[in-house]
Design an enzyme around this catalytic site. Structure first.
Site, PDB file in Angstrom:
ATOM      1  N   GLU A 119       0.853  -1.185   0.000  1.00 19.99           N
ATOM      2  CA  GLU A 119       0.000   0.000   0.000  1.00 19.99           C
ATOM      3  C   GLU A 119       0.890   1.236   0.000  1.00 19.99           C
ATOM      4  O   GLU A 119       1.866   1.267   0.744  1.00 19.99           O
ATOM      5  CB  GLU A 119      -0.898   0.028   1.238  1.00 19.99           C
ATOM      6  CG  GLU A 119      -1.933   1.147   1.139  1.00 19.99           C
ATOM      7  CD  GLU A 119      -2.902   1.181   2.339  1.00 19.99           C
ATOM      8  OE1 GLU A 119      -2.721   0.407   3.283  1.00 19.99           O
ATOM      9  OE2 GLU A 119      -3.810   2.002   2.289  1.00 19.99           O
ATOM     10  N   GLY A 258       3.074   2.599  10.760  1.00 19.56           N
ATOM     11  CA  GLY A 258       2.809   1.827  11.966  1.00 19.56           C
ATOM     12  C   GLY A 258       2.667   0.337  11.702  1.00 19.56           C
ATOM     13  O   GLY A 258       3.322  -0.490  12.328  1.00 19.56           O
ATOM     14  N   ALA A 259       1.786   0.000  10.763  1.00 16.24           N
ATOM     15  CA  ALA A 259       1.529  -1.404  10.479  1.00 16.24           C
ATOM     16  C   ALA A 259       0.688  -1.487   9.218  1.00 16.24           C
ATOM     17  O   ALA A 259       0.200  -0.472   8.728  1.00 16.24           O
ATOM     18  CB  ALA A 259       0.784  -2.057  11.632  1.00 16.24           C
ATOM     19  N   MET A 260       0.534  -2.715   8.700  1.00 13.88           N
ATOM     20  CA  MET A 260      -0.167  -2.889   7.431  1.00 13.88           C
ATOM     21  C   MET A 260      -1.072  -4.111   7.485  1.00 13.88           C
ATOM     22  O   MET A 260      -0.667  -5.189   7.889  1.00 13.88           O
ATOM     23  CB  MET A 260       0.879  -3.001   6.315  1.00 13.88           C
ATOM     24  CG  MET A 260       0.278  -3.150   4.944  1.00 13.88           C
ATOM     25  SD  MET A 260      -0.748  -1.721   4.489  1.00 13.88           S
ATOM     26  CE  MET A 260      -1.985  -2.523   3.498  1.00 13.88           C
ATOM     27  N   ASN A 262      -2.325  -6.326   5.445  1.00 10.98           N
ATOM     28  CA  ASN A 262      -2.334  -7.364   4.400  1.00 10.98           C
ATOM     29  C   ASN A 262      -3.212  -8.543   4.824  1.00 10.98           C
ATOM     30  O   ASN A 262      -3.135  -9.000   5.958  1.00 10.98           O
ATOM     31  CB  ASN A 262      -0.917  -7.864   4.165  1.00 10.98           C
ATOM     32  CG  ASN A 262       0.090  -6.747   4.118  1.00 10.98           C
ATOM     33  OD1 ASN A 262      -0.015  -5.869   3.287  1.00 10.98           O
ATOM     34  ND2 ASN A 262       1.035  -6.750   5.053  1.00 10.98           N
ATOM     35  N   HIS A 294      -6.539  -1.999  15.189  1.00  8.91           N
ATOM     36  CA  HIS A 294      -6.756  -1.265  13.939  1.00  8.91           C
ATOM     37  C   HIS A 294      -6.549  -2.188  12.730  1.00  8.91           C
ATOM     38  O   HIS A 294      -7.408  -2.265  11.844  1.00  8.91           O
ATOM     39  CB  HIS A 294      -5.805  -0.062  13.884  1.00  8.91           C
ATOM     40  CG  HIS A 294      -5.905   0.752  12.631  1.00  8.91           C
ATOM     41  ND1 HIS A 294      -6.675   1.893  12.554  1.00  8.91           N
ATOM     42  CD2 HIS A 294      -5.350   0.586  11.406  1.00  8.91           C
ATOM     43  CE1 HIS A 294      -6.575   2.392  11.330  1.00  8.91           C
ATOM     44  NE2 HIS A 294      -5.774   1.620  10.609  1.00  8.91           N
ATOM     45  N   GLU A 295      -5.417  -2.858  12.705  1.00 10.42           N
ATOM     46  CA  GLU A 295      -5.131  -3.712  11.543  1.00 10.42           C
ATOM     47  C   GLU A 295      -6.115  -4.881  11.476  1.00 10.42           C
ATOM     48  O   GLU A 295      -6.556  -5.266  10.402  1.00 10.42           O
ATOM     49  CB  GLU A 295      -3.689  -4.227  11.580  1.00 10.42           C
ATOM     50  CG  GLU A 295      -2.615  -3.142  11.691  1.00 10.42           C
ATOM     51  CD  GLU A 295      -2.780  -1.985  10.725  1.00 10.42           C
ATOM     52  OE1 GLU A 295      -3.303  -2.192   9.622  1.00 10.42           O
ATOM     53  OE2 GLU A 295      -2.392  -0.853  11.087  1.00 10.42           O
ATOM     54  N   GLU A 317      -9.880   4.100   6.210  1.00 11.50           N
ATOM     55  CA  GLU A 317      -9.053   4.568   7.328  1.00 11.50           C
ATOM     56  C   GLU A 317      -9.845   5.333   8.382  1.00 11.50           C
ATOM     57  O   GLU A 317      -9.713   5.092   9.577  1.00 11.50           O
ATOM     58  CB  GLU A 317      -7.867   5.389   6.826  1.00 11.50           C
ATOM     59  CG  GLU A 317      -6.870   4.597   5.976  1.00 11.50           C
ATOM     60  CD  GLU A 317      -6.291   3.371   6.684  1.00 11.50           C
ATOM     61  OE1 GLU A 317      -6.450   3.230   7.920  1.00 11.50           O
ATOM     62  OE2 GLU A 317      -5.696   2.515   5.991  1.00 11.50           O
TER      63      GLU A 317
END
Ligand code: TRP
Ligand code: ZN
Length: 864
Positions: A119, A258-260, A262, A294-295, A317
């Site tokens: 992303e 921060g993080a993703m 996937n 969140h992820e 988001e």
């Protein structure tokens, strides 16, 4: 390089779709081979060629339906395949160089492990593809690596594995859920693995796997427990279950954000996974839980229902931030969460909206998508979702969410689709409310109040105004839910005669609205924007007495905190206008009483004892002379500490440290204690308290609290040296240490930072290090960053010129404070613009920096 902005209005559906992707990735540090086999179908009646996106790829072979295909053209960013077929299979083999990928987009090496970040548009650095979120495909991925990489991961479920004749091994993964390529992930490495299971509401067993660097297993338990809490919460609150047999999280040290999320394989910045008592603060624990959630929540809001195009980013988001905020509030406390998020809005989002980067939560124009992962899209986006929640109420909001999933599961949709789903759940017409998606800028709410003594009538006029922003000159009235209380000096509540205030909420949907309250009491106090019911500024006409009435009597705890913030702001303003002014003894005695009265409510008290940051103070001011405002703030903090020393000291001593636990009560106590310590440390006689706490702390919150407090004392250097010795082995802890150094307003700060950038643990290639040292300086060492001789601006610019060559995404984030020159006095402005011009003139500047810098400079000529 394309410096042309893409416009939201220019959206065209894809000319081709890709139903399945078969990827084979043979890992090699500098020559990884990627074979991609795509089933492609032409969409609609047209004869256009197939134009694939690609970046920094070496094409090795191209076949169409199994035959070598030579009718194609390559350009810097595309591969055009000429064919008239409507349906065909394309074989593309490319070579990439993960080891020299320092931008951390696409496939790269992080501390010896391979990982990906796709992303927003990183997949095109792995293979030629239709790199856009509305092309959804089913992926089957084979990862091939040698024995140094025993763990080979990708999205979905493992379906095959084995050894190859050349000594390598492979694992094949299949993800049954069609997804856009930005959700693709691959990881290869040797990790410590923590395993657990989760049984979903419908009884399905899910394997949970958390991969961390070897030796860090103990630091992973909290993240895994957080994941389980998030999974349960989403079932209970939104009725959403996980949809694969396995959920994996990998922590890596080199990560741009921060993080993703996937699909089935989240990749995290290790900062948001690792946490244990000795090395993580309460804030770290909080953040780990929030980011894990969140992820995870993205699995539905983002993955199952995704974005049609990147202009719709807030669709996933804003909504997912709102969901993680609600989760955090349920896991910890609603009040401190709300305050935390409002601080982010006021310190960062309002600043963005006042700058050349101002954009609506659904932007209209983008050059580099990475620049639009902003506080506006994320946090203001979440505030807009929160307003839906306020307007509909929790039940109808849930109905709207259910309808959203019913209509759009498996689709790539727009913000308008979300609004339409919400509309189906309510009679309230949301068409005017929807303007929040297209209008940028921060609305200002004003209240005029006059009292007709004879009639015994209070007339109130509530109005709204949004200043023109860089991107949009014309503004119209928004649909603003304003939570209101009208109270008198005893706390009694009053109703308006017109009945416009319903359940404490008034809808301000016009430029102004008037209402009246009948009462003979002269002392009516309006309390506005309870719980920060809309992302707006309030121009508060109240005097100190009115603010104290709110603090004492308002029902909304957020308003009580906010009244204190306004009160401090008033005092600081007095000192800003006149350095010789004094804060009246009456104010100190009121404050002393106020503090005393809340000594059993450490949560509210702790937050009320935080003096507004310099960044927050900037939001209500223009033409700011930085040194003078910082001096005024310091003067106020010193006087606060001196005048309230005994009441603060009493509370400080009364807070029982107890044995360390991480739970809400303990967090609140530590927070309050450390906020007070920072104030007390301003008096020389209290320095020993700081030293004592540092020496005896058995957890990072208290160690860091002492260090932070010592920033105003003579023991700072000495404690910092000890801390460095203790923690030299732990990069995440050293980040805190770098940041504390970088925010010290020393005269020789630039030399210090230069020296620290040569520290053995520092590396320009690691975004966490760069953010903690250079980012902290630019964002939070306002005194030295804004030094009048321009040395701070020049220093950051020099650094950005180097950083931009390796990691433009991070460089473009750190340039933010430099682009926000509008609020400062002329001397600051010209020095800032001088550095922006240096950046713009630099040959080879990334499009990330180009977009922000050129906009910032253009704003200048447009407005003057
Ligand atoms: N989608 C991610 C999130 O909000 C954030 C993200 C976007 C990201 N672009 C990124 C993370 C690039 C890392 C690198 O959860
Ligand atoms: Zn997100």
């Amino acid at each position: 390089m394309s410096l042309q902005a893409k416009k939201r209005a220019d959206y065209q559906p894809p000319a081709f779709l890709i139903s399945t992707v078969k990827l084979t990735v043979k890992l090699h540090p500098t020559a990884t081979r990627v074979v991609s086999i795509l089933s492609i179908t032409r969409q609609g009646e047209h004869s256009a060629p197939l134009v694939l996106d690609g970046n920094k790829l070496t094409l090795i072979a191209l076949k169409l339906n199994g035959e070598a295909h030579t009718d194609y053209e390559e350009s810097e960013n595309t591969l055009t395949v000429n064919t008239q077929r409507d349906s065909f299979e394309l074989y593309i083999e490319t070579e990439i160089d993960p080891q020299n990928n320092k931008a951390l987009e696409g496939l790269y090496l992080s501390g010896g492990a391979y990982c990906t970040q796709c992303e927003a548009e990183g997949f095109r650095r792995i293979t030629y593809f239709l790199d856009r979120p509305d092309v959804l495909s089913v992926y089957t991925v084979t990862v091939i690596g040698d024995s140094r990489f025993p763990m080979l991961l990708s999205n979905g479920n493992p379906i095959d594995k084995g050894e190859n004749a050349d000594g390598t091994h492979y694992v094949t993964w299949h993800d049954p859920h069609p997804k856009p390529c930005y959700l693709f992930a691959l990881v290869a490495g040797d990790f410590d693995l923590l395993c657990d299971t989760f049984i979903t509401a419908s009884g399905k067993q899910v394997a949970l796997e958390l991969y961390v660097d070897k030796g860090k297993k103990d630091q992973g338990h909290f993240a895994l427990a957080s994941l389980k809490r998030a999974m349960k919460w989403d079932e209970e609150v939104f009725g959403l279950e996980y949809d694969l047999d396995i959920y994996m999280i990998v922590a890596v040290d080199f990560f741009n954000m921060g993080a993703m999320e996937n699909k089935g394989l989240n990749i995290f910045n290790s900062k948001f996974v690792l946490a244990e008592q000795a090395s993580a603060t309460d804030e770290d624990f909080f953040n780990v839980e929030a980011v894990i959630a969140h992820e995870y929540f993205h699995n539905w809001t983002g993955n199952r229902v995704t974005c049609r195009d990147w202009f719709q980013l807030s669709l996933k988001e804003g909504l997912t931030v709102f969901r993680d905020q609600q989760f955090s509030a349920d896991m910890t406390s609603a009040l401190s969460n709300r305050i935390k998020h409002v601080r982010v809005m006021r310190e960062h989002q309002f600043a963005e909206d006042a700058s050349a980067m101002s954009h609506p939560i659904r932007p209209e124009e983008v050059i580099e998508m990475n620049n639009f992962y902003t506080v506006t899209v994320y946090d203001k986006g979440a505030e807009v979702i929160r307003m839906f929640h306020t307007l509909l109420g929790p039940e109808k909001f849930r109905q709207g969410m259910d309808e959203y999933f019913r209509r759009h599961d498996g689709q790539a949709v727009t913000c308008d689709d979300f609004i339409a789903a919400m509309q189906s759940a309510t009679e309230t017409d949301l068409s005017h409310f929807a303007r929040w998606y297209s209008q940028s800028g921060t609305p200002q709410i004003r209240l005029a109040h006059n009292f007709d003594k004879e009639q015994g009538v209070h007339n109130f006029t509530l109005s709204q105004y949004t200043k023109p922003t860089a991107d949009q000159k014309e503004k119209t009235a928004l649909y603003i839910p304003v939570a209101i209380e009208i109270i008198d000096h005893t706390g009694k509540q009053y109703q308006d005669e017109q009945g416009l205030i319903k359940d404490g909420l008034l809808i301000l949907d016009k430029p102004e609205i008037t209402f009246t309250v009948s009462s003979h009491t002269e002392q009516l106090t309006p309390v506005l924007l309870g719980n920060f019911s809309a992302p707006s500024k309030v121009e508060n006409p109240l005097d100190i007495k009115g603010l104290l009435t709110i603090f004492t009597h308002a029902h909304d705890a957020f308003n009580r905190w906010d009244a204190m913030q306004s009160l401090y702001d008033r005092c600081i303003e007095t000192l800003y206008q006149d350095t010789t002014a004094e804060i009246s003894p009456a104010i100190w005695s009121s404050l002393s009483q106020a503090i005393e009265s809340e000594k059993n409510n450490l949560e509210l008290l702790g937050e009320c004892l935080v003096i507004p940051s310099f960044e927050t103070l900037c939001q209500s001011r223009e033409n700011i002379e930085v040194a003078r405002l910082i001096n005024a703030r310091n003067q106020f903090c010193d006087a606060f500490a001196a005048n309230l020393n005994s009441v603060l000291l009493n509370i400080f001593k009364g807070i029982d440290g107890g044995t360390y636990v991480y739970n809400q009560d303990a967090v609140i106590s530590r927070r309050c204690k450390n906020v007070i310590l920072a104030l007390l440390a301003r008096s020389a006689e209290n320095v020993s308290l700081v030293e004592t706490q540092f020496k005896h702390a058995d957890n990072m919150t208290d160690s860091l609290g002492a260090l932070r407090a010592s920033q105003h004392t003579c023991v700072f250097e000495q404690l910092m040296a000890k801390f460095e010795q203790q923690w030299a082995h732990d990069p995440l802890v050293l980040d805190k240490w770098f940041a504390l150094h970088a925010t010290q307003p020393n005269d020789n700060i630039l030399a210090t930072i230069t020296m620290l950038s040569e520290h053995p643990q520092f590396s320009m290639g690691n975004p966490n290090r760069v953010r903690s040292l250079i980012g902290s300086f630019a964002f939070y060492n306002s005194e030295k960053f804004h030094a009048l001789d321009g040395s701070g601006y020049k220093f950051v610019t020099d650094y950005l010129l180097k950083l931009d060559a390796i990691n433009p995404q991070v460089a473009a984030r750190i340039v933010t404070p430099l682009t926000q020159w509008q609020r400062f006095s002329e001397t600051h402005q010209s020095a800032m613009k001088q550095q922006l011009a240096r950046l713009l003139n630099h040959s080879g500047l990334s499009k990330d920096l180009f977009e922000k810098v050129s906009k910032s400079l253009a704003y200048d000529s447009a407005s003057s």
